[in-house]
Write a protein that holds these residues in place. Structure first.
Motif, mmCIF file in Angstrom:
data_model
loop_
_atom_site.group_PDB
_atom_site.id
_atom_site.type_symbol
_atom_site.label_atom_id
_atom_site.label_comp_id
_atom_site.label_asym_id
_atom_site.label_seq_id
_atom_site.Cartn_x
_atom_site.Cartn_y
_atom_site.Cartn_z
ATOM 1 N N GLU A 48 3.761 -42.556 7.199
ATOM 2 C CA GLU A 48 4.062 -41.308 6.472
ATOM 3 C C GLU A 48 4.378 -40.336 7.711
ATOM 4 N N LEU A 49 5.539 -40.322 8.294
ATOM 5 C CA LEU A 49 5.893 -39.567 9.263
ATOM 6 C C LEU A 49 6.696 -38.513 8.367
ATOM 7 N N GLN A 50 6.136 -37.168 8.602
ATOM 8 C CA GLN A 50 6.637 -36.218 7.695
ATOM 9 C C GLN A 50 8.041 -35.412 8.260
ATOM 10 N N TRP A 51 8.889 -35.195 7.464
ATOM 11 C CA TRP A 51 10.211 -34.556 7.852
ATOM 12 C C TRP A 51 9.848 -33.159 7.943
ATOM 13 N N PRO A 52 9.969 -32.650 9.241
ATOM 14 C CA PRO A 52 9.722 -31.338 9.644
ATOM 15 C C PRO A 52 10.798 -30.038 9.556
ATOM 16 N N PHE A 53 11.932 -30.684 9.104
ATOM 17 C CA PHE A 53 12.821 -29.526 9.013
ATOM 18 C C PHE A 53 13.570 -29.114 7.801
ATOM 19 N N GLY A 54 12.829 -29.182 6.822
ATOM 20 C CA GLY A 54 13.318 -28.804 5.472
ATOM 21 C C GLY A 54 14.268 -29.707 4.865
ATOM 22 N N ARG A 55 14.647 -29.774 3.508
ATOM 23 C CA ARG A 55 15.522 -30.415 2.877
ATOM 24 C C ARG A 55 16.782 -29.670 2.625
ATOM 25 N N LEU A 56 18.038 -30.357 2.659
ATOM 26 C CA LEU A 56 19.208 -30.100 2.285
ATOM 27 C C LEU A 56 19.606 -30.673 0.882
ATOM 28 N N ASP A 57 19.262 -30.374 -0.121
ATOM 29 C CA ASP A 57 19.315 -31.099 -1.533
ATOM 30 C C ASP A 57 20.586 -31.256 -1.798
ATOM 31 N N ALA A 58 21.626 -30.376 -1.401
ATOM 32 C CA ALA A 58 22.914 -30.683 -1.885
ATOM 33 C C ALA A 58 23.685 -31.563 -1.103
#
Length: 626
Positions: free
Chosen positions: A26-36
């Motif tokens: 469960e390595l968490q993605w730290p840089f936010g999402r780009l949903d588009a």
């Protein structure tokens, strides 16, 4: 995760394209999402930016450092990938990474001629006009193209477009160019295989503009900004069919006007010297990570290419456009190495070692006073994610570090946890507002990050988890026999045996590693196990009122377990301050002898009461009969 292929507008990706999900552990993605935008679309655009920045840097005095090889690879030095074992990499040497071994040959098509490649990068072999094999080393640009999964046809189309655009613009810097807009201006549907491919490609360019100029822009963009609203209207209009991008079309004029207004707008009424379309966080980090991920060998993803020095040197040319500097690069490089370590199943310790080496550099950078404001946005989420991964492993290290013989990697995981915790602690101590955020996210103060406090917490939490697993039955539920059945003595005896085995395993396998960070880890472990078994025993005893042979066996077993645990705790804490009295005082005695004595006394009292009753009844009978 199964392998899949995704059809893209102008690029062909032949390797698996994983989404930004939590990987193993469960390595968490730290840089936010780009949903588009998807991973493929980001990688396509990152490669376009990479090629464009390298093209612009030729003969230009741009801000990016010069490369030892021409950026477009037209006649790049043959040393960039000259054979399987190129010259020793400075980067790999500094990080302690191993060189790539020779792999089997594979073939690919290059301009209609058969070409063979070694591993992910190496020697290209083409047929000469005479039909004889003609070998040449792959250039850095060719290596990068192959690493990013770009077809030669797409690459050629991109480079020809850039050449047409750059004609007569010598000396112009890449950071003054809005690349997606220029590509939309110069590429037409006939340049693509079919209209569907062109439509997908155009949609991607428009979504990139929206992400960089509106959704994740360098300067805050009001949601009612007229240029932003106009750009979104154009994007919506392109959903069903491509917009007309011919030179004199109204749609193209509107697109150019709104894009230029957004890219060159002021921030805090201060004029800007460069356009800003790809340097907003986290959009810029997503693009840069797409480039950094290309350094891993396609056939052995635990290995970094020997040509990494040349590739990183070329990637530097994108820094000015992406708003990235050396400090941000170091954080991103650290993340990419550790992300690959986790993604490949924790099988390559060199990647963990390289991560720890880079963390030392990150720690030094974090102490510098001349940091840019956006640096903390990259630094803290990355450190928090690495720390969370390490702590999750350590809070249940009996499970997280036992698979595949990973006990020996505990020291590295501890170093990762403490290094990231120290960076976070120092950052929060110098920035009160950041400290409030970190305290809220981590649920603790900076003082809790000391190695001794952390190791104590890891030992207690992991032993509690291991003890709970020892209680579980085949269905993964706590064994109800211990507390629910009328005769749970066998379950308690078995649990006592497993508890002793767990204590001995802890002393033999884990305590020697933890001794570096904590003076008496075995003592803390056995105190925790003593408390856990005592809690179960306490649940069982109120349900027993009669002294039976089974109950005596349970109590004797518990007494023997207690003696073993006390002995282990005393031995481990003998050299501790005060002889370990503080830790030993946590062991609340089971008082087995006292319990047995009380049960015997109760049994005797019951028998005496029964005898007295019999005597009284006999006496009454005798009196009544007389």
């Amino acid at each position: 995760m199964g392998s899949r292929r995704r059809r893209s507008g102008s690029f062909s990706f032949m390797e698996e394209q994983p989404e930004e999900k939590e990987e193993e552990g469960e390595l968490q993605w730290p840089f936010g999402r780009l949903d588009a935008l998807g991973r493929d679309e980001l990688r396509e655009s990152a490669y376009e930016l990479f090629v464009a920045c390298c093209r612009f840097s030729q003969g230009s005095s741009g801000r990016a450092p010069p490369s030892r090889h021409p950026a477009d690879g037209s006649d790049a030095g043959t040393k960039a990938g000259a054979g399987i074992m190129s010259a020793t990499s400075r980067v790999k040497g500094a990080l302690g990474l191993r060189a790539r071994l020779a792999g089997p040959m594979r073939t690919m098509v290059n301009s209609g001629s058969p070409v063979t490649l070694s591993s992910a990068a190496g020697t290209a072999t083409a047929l000469s006009p005479a039909g004889k094999p003609k070998q040449r080393p792959m250039t850095s640009a060719e290596i990068m193209r192959q690493q990013m999964g770009v077809t030669e046809q797409s690459d050629t189309r991109l480079r020809k477009t850039l050449m047409r655009f750059l004609a007569g613009q010598v000396g112009r810097q890449a950071e003054t160019i809005i690349l997606p807009l220029e590509l939309l201006r110069h590429l037409r549907p006939p340049d693509f295989v079919d209209s569907n491919e062109y439509h997908r490609w155009q949609r991607r360019q428009l979504k990139i503009l929206e992400a960089g100029l509106v959704l994740h822009s360098w300067a805050p963009c009001d949601r009612l900004n007229s240029s932003g609203l106009r750009l979104r209207e154009i994007l919506t209009a392109s959903e069903l069919k491509p917009i007309d991008t011919s030179k004199h079309s109204e749609a193209m004029r509107n697109l150019c006007n709104c894009v230029m207004a957004l890219a060159w707008r002021y921030q805090n009424a201060t004029p800007v010297e460069a356009c800003h379309w790809a340097d907003g966080f986290p959009f810029n980090i997503h693009l840069y990570l797409s480039l950094l991920r290309s350094i891993f060998d396609l056939k052995d993803k635990t290995v970094i290419l020997d040509e990494v020095d040349e590739l990183l040197e070329l990637m530097k040319k994108t820094w000015a456009t992406l708003g990235i500097n050396k400090m941000v690069h170091t954080v991103c490089f650290t993340w990419v190495l550790f992300e690959q370590y986790v993604r490949t199943g924790l099988v390559e310790p060199d990647l963990m070692g390289a991560t720890l080496a880079l963390l030392d550099e990150v720690a030094n950078d974090a102490m510098r006073p001349e940091r840019e404001s956006g640096y903390v946005k990259v630094l803290l989420p990355t450190m928090a994610s690495l720390k969370a991964w390490a702590e999750k492993k350590l809070l249940d290290y009996h499970e997280g570090l036992k698979k595949g013989g990973r006990i020996e990697m505990m020291d590295n995981v501890l170093c990762l946890a403490f290094s990231t915790a120290k960076i976070i602690s120092e950052e929060t101590s110098s920035n009160a507002s950041v400290g409030m955020i970190v305290k809220h996210d981590t649920g603790g103060d900076a003082d809790d990050f000391s190695p001794r406090n952390c190791v104590d917490r890891f030992i207690r939490a992991s032993l509690k988890c291991a003890f709970t697993k020892a209680q579980e039955n085949g269905n993964g539920k706590v064994d109800s026999r211990v507390v629910d059945e009328e005769d749970p003595h066998e379950a308690l005896i078995k649990l006592a045996k497993e508890t002793e085995e767990l204590a001995l395993s802890e002393k033999e396998n884990y305590s020697p590693l933890l001794k570096r960070w904590y003076p008496n880890p075995t003592a803390v472990a056995v105190v925790t196990l003593h408390s856990c078994y005592g809690a179960v025993l306490k649940q069982y005893l109120p349900k027993t009122s009669v002294l039976t042979n089974e109950l005596v066996r349970v109590l004797h077993t518990a007494g023997n377990l207690e003696k073993v645990l006390i002995q282990m705790a005393a031995e481990d804490s003998a050299g501790a301050e005060g002889g370990g009295k503080g830790i030993l005082s946590e062991m609340i005695p089971y008082q087995v002898d006292s319990i047995i004595s009380n049960l015997i006394k109760r049994w005797v009292d019951d028998r005496l009461r029964m005898a007295r009753g019999c005597f009284i009844r006999a006496k009454d009978t005798e009196v009544s009969s007389s």
